[in-house]
Design an enzyme around this catalytic site. Structure first.
Site, mmCIF file in Angstrom:
data_model
loop_
_atom_site.group_PDB
_atom_site.id
_atom_site.type_symbol
_atom_site.label_atom_id
_atom_site.label_comp_id
_atom_site.label_asym_id
_atom_site.label_seq_id
_atom_site.Cartn_x
_atom_site.Cartn_y
_atom_site.Cartn_z
ATOM 1 N N LYS A 14 0.834 -1.216 0.000
ATOM 2 C CA LYS A 14 0.000 0.000 0.000
ATOM 3 C C LYS A 14 0.869 1.268 0.000
ATOM 4 C CE LYS A 14 -2.307 -1.094 3.772
ATOM 5 N NZ LYS A 14 -1.895 -2.454 4.163
ATOM 6 N N ARG A 89 -10.183 0.336 7.685
ATOM 7 C CA ARG A 89 -9.803 -1.046 8.010
ATOM 8 C C ARG A 89 -10.941 -1.831 8.623
ATOM 9 N NH1 ARG A 89 -3.954 0.147 8.368
ATOM 10 N NH2 ARG A 89 -2.850 -1.809 8.623
ATOM 11 N N ARG A 128 11.431 -6.357 5.698
ATOM 12 C CA ARG A 128 11.271 -4.974 6.143
ATOM 13 C C ARG A 128 11.737 -4.817 7.590
ATOM 14 N NH1 ARG A 128 5.436 -2.318 5.529
ATOM 15 N NH2 ARG A 128 5.037 -3.386 7.488
ATOM 16 N N ARG A 134 10.852 -1.953 11.961
ATOM 17 C CA ARG A 134 9.538 -1.663 12.545
ATOM 18 C C ARG A 134 9.220 -2.677 13.624
ATOM 19 N NH1 ARG A 134 4.672 -0.389 8.433
ATOM 20 N NH2 ARG A 134 3.546 -1.652 9.944
ATOM 21 N N ARG A 145 -1.378 -9.722 12.937
ATOM 22 C CA ARG A 145 -1.893 -8.725 11.979
ATOM 23 C C ARG A 145 -2.625 -9.403 10.828
ATOM 24 N NH1 ARG A 145 3.583 -6.101 11.068
ATOM 25 N NH2 ARG A 145 2.650 -4.908 9.370
HETATM 26 P P1 ATP Z 1 1.726 -2.120 5.187
HETATM 27 O O1 ATP Z 1 1.899 -0.660 5.382
HETATM 28 O O2 ATP Z 1 2.988 -2.796 4.792
HETATM 29 O O3 ATP Z 1 0.595 -2.474 4.245
HETATM 30 P P2 ATP Z 1 0.261 -2.518 7.619
HETATM 31 O O4 ATP Z 1 -0.995 -2.364 6.861
HETATM 32 O O5 ATP Z 1 0.271 -3.589 8.646
HETATM 33 O O6 ATP Z 1 1.441 -2.776 6.625
HETATM 34 P P3 ATP Z 1 0.176 0.224 8.637
HETATM 35 O O7 ATP Z 1 -0.927 0.595 7.723
HETATM 36 O O8 ATP Z 1 1.378 1.063 8.646
HETATM 37 O O9 ATP Z 1 0.744 -1.231 8.390
HETATM 38 O O10 ATP Z 1 -0.447 0.127 10.137
HETATM 39 C C1 ATP Z 1 0.333 -0.258 11.234
HETATM 40 C C2 ATP Z 1 -0.555 -0.413 12.462
HETATM 41 O O11 ATP Z 1 -1.164 0.848 12.795
HETATM 42 C C3 ATP Z 1 -1.725 -1.385 12.323
HETATM 43 O O12 ATP Z 1 -1.352 -2.723 12.564
HETATM 44 C C4 ATP Z 1 -2.694 -0.839 13.388
HETATM 45 O O13 ATP Z 1 -2.302 -1.226 14.696
HETATM 46 C C5 ATP Z 1 -2.490 0.662 13.290
HETATM 47 N N1 ATP Z 1 -3.452 1.279 12.338
HETATM 48 C C6 ATP Z 1 -3.131 1.900 11.165
HETATM 49 N N2 ATP Z 1 -4.234 2.312 10.513
HETATM 50 C C7 ATP Z 1 -5.283 1.940 11.289
HETATM 51 C C8 ATP Z 1 -6.699 2.043 11.150
HETATM 52 N N3 ATP Z 1 -7.263 2.614 10.074
HETATM 53 N N4 ATP Z 1 -7.471 1.532 12.140
HETATM 54 C C9 ATP Z 1 -6.933 0.954 13.229
HETATM 55 N N5 ATP Z 1 -5.619 0.806 13.415
HETATM 56 C C10 ATP Z 1 -4.795 1.290 12.457
HETATM 57 MG MG MG Z 2 1.960 1.161 5.151
#
Ligand code: ATP
Ligand code: MG
Length: 189
Positions: A14, A89, A128, A134, A145
């Site tokens: 993403k 999400r 990563r 991270r 996750r």
């Molecule tokens: P990537 O960025 O590689 O797709 P990812 O989706 O796990 O990985 P991030 O989007 O950076 O990572 O989110 C990291 C963490 O931040 C999530 O696991 C969650 O705990 C929190 N988080 C981020 N966005 C939200 C959201 N919209 N609602 C609830 N928690 C969130």
């Molecule tokens: Mg991300």
């Protein structure tokens, strides 16, 4: 450019594709993960709360995230379209986003879904962990996750389908190919 919601499992790319899309179409970019990591780095109250959830591989509460999203959105310059990365999400977040945008005379635009097999996702996230360090990129938290993604986030794909804005792109082993398919689609929007 219309607004874009980029959607997919942890590690699906993403953030990577968002950067490319932002550069090509000169859009705004909201990454809720980046917003939260900045709060943690700055040692704010929100950062302390966020860390508790992120380190456990859990989602933050919807009400908190919806508030953060609206504030971040309102602080962006308008008129160019925004890419939403990591939000929504949950169904509640999606409903809230739709409503928030409607209140501002705007809409969700298109949803770009990234489909990547789980072996590839795991390899990327472990890699990563080495490159970016991270805290939530360790095998135990990654597994949590994935579980959270399957139970709380993946059902949203159907929600977008019903909204008529879901567009799916499947990983076939090459970033260039994925990107050219996404650009070919977005160029027509
Ligand atoms: P990537 O960025 O590689 O797709 P990812 O989706 O796990 O990985 P991030 O989007 O950076 O990572 O989110 C990291 C963490 O931040 C999530 O696991 C969650 O705990 C929190 N988080 C981020 N966005 C939200 C959201 N919209 N609602 C609830 N928690 C969130
Ligand atoms: Mg991300």
């Amino acid at each position: 450019m219309k607004n874009i919601i980029i959607f997919g499992a942890p590690g699906s790319g993403k953030g990577t594709y968002s950067d490319e899309i932002v550069a090509r179409y000169e859009m705004g970019h909201i990454s809720t993960g980046d917003v939260l990591r900045a709060e943690i780095k700055n040692g704010t109250e929100l950062g302390k709360t966020a860390k508790g959830y992120i380190d456990q591989g859990q989602l933050l509460p919807d009400s908190l995230m919806i508030d953060i999203l609206a504030k971040t959105y309102d602080a962006l310059p308008k008129g160019k379209g925004v890419i939403f990365d990591g939000f929504p999400r949950t169904i509640a977040q999606a409903e809230a986003l739709k409503q928030m945008l409607a209140e501002r005379g705007d809409d969700m635009g298109v949803m770009v879904e990234l489909i990547v097999d789980e072996d590839t996702l795991l390899k990327r996230l472990l890699n990563r962990a080495i490159e970016q360090g991270r805290a939530d990129d360790n095998e135990e938290t990654i597994k949590k996750r994935f579980a959270v993604y399957h139970s709380q986030t993946e059902p949203l794909a159907e929600w977008f389908q019903k909204e008529g804005i879901r567009h799916t792109f499947t990983w076939k082993g090459s970033k260039e190919q994925m990107l050219s398919e996404i650009f070919a689609f977005l160029d027509k929007q």
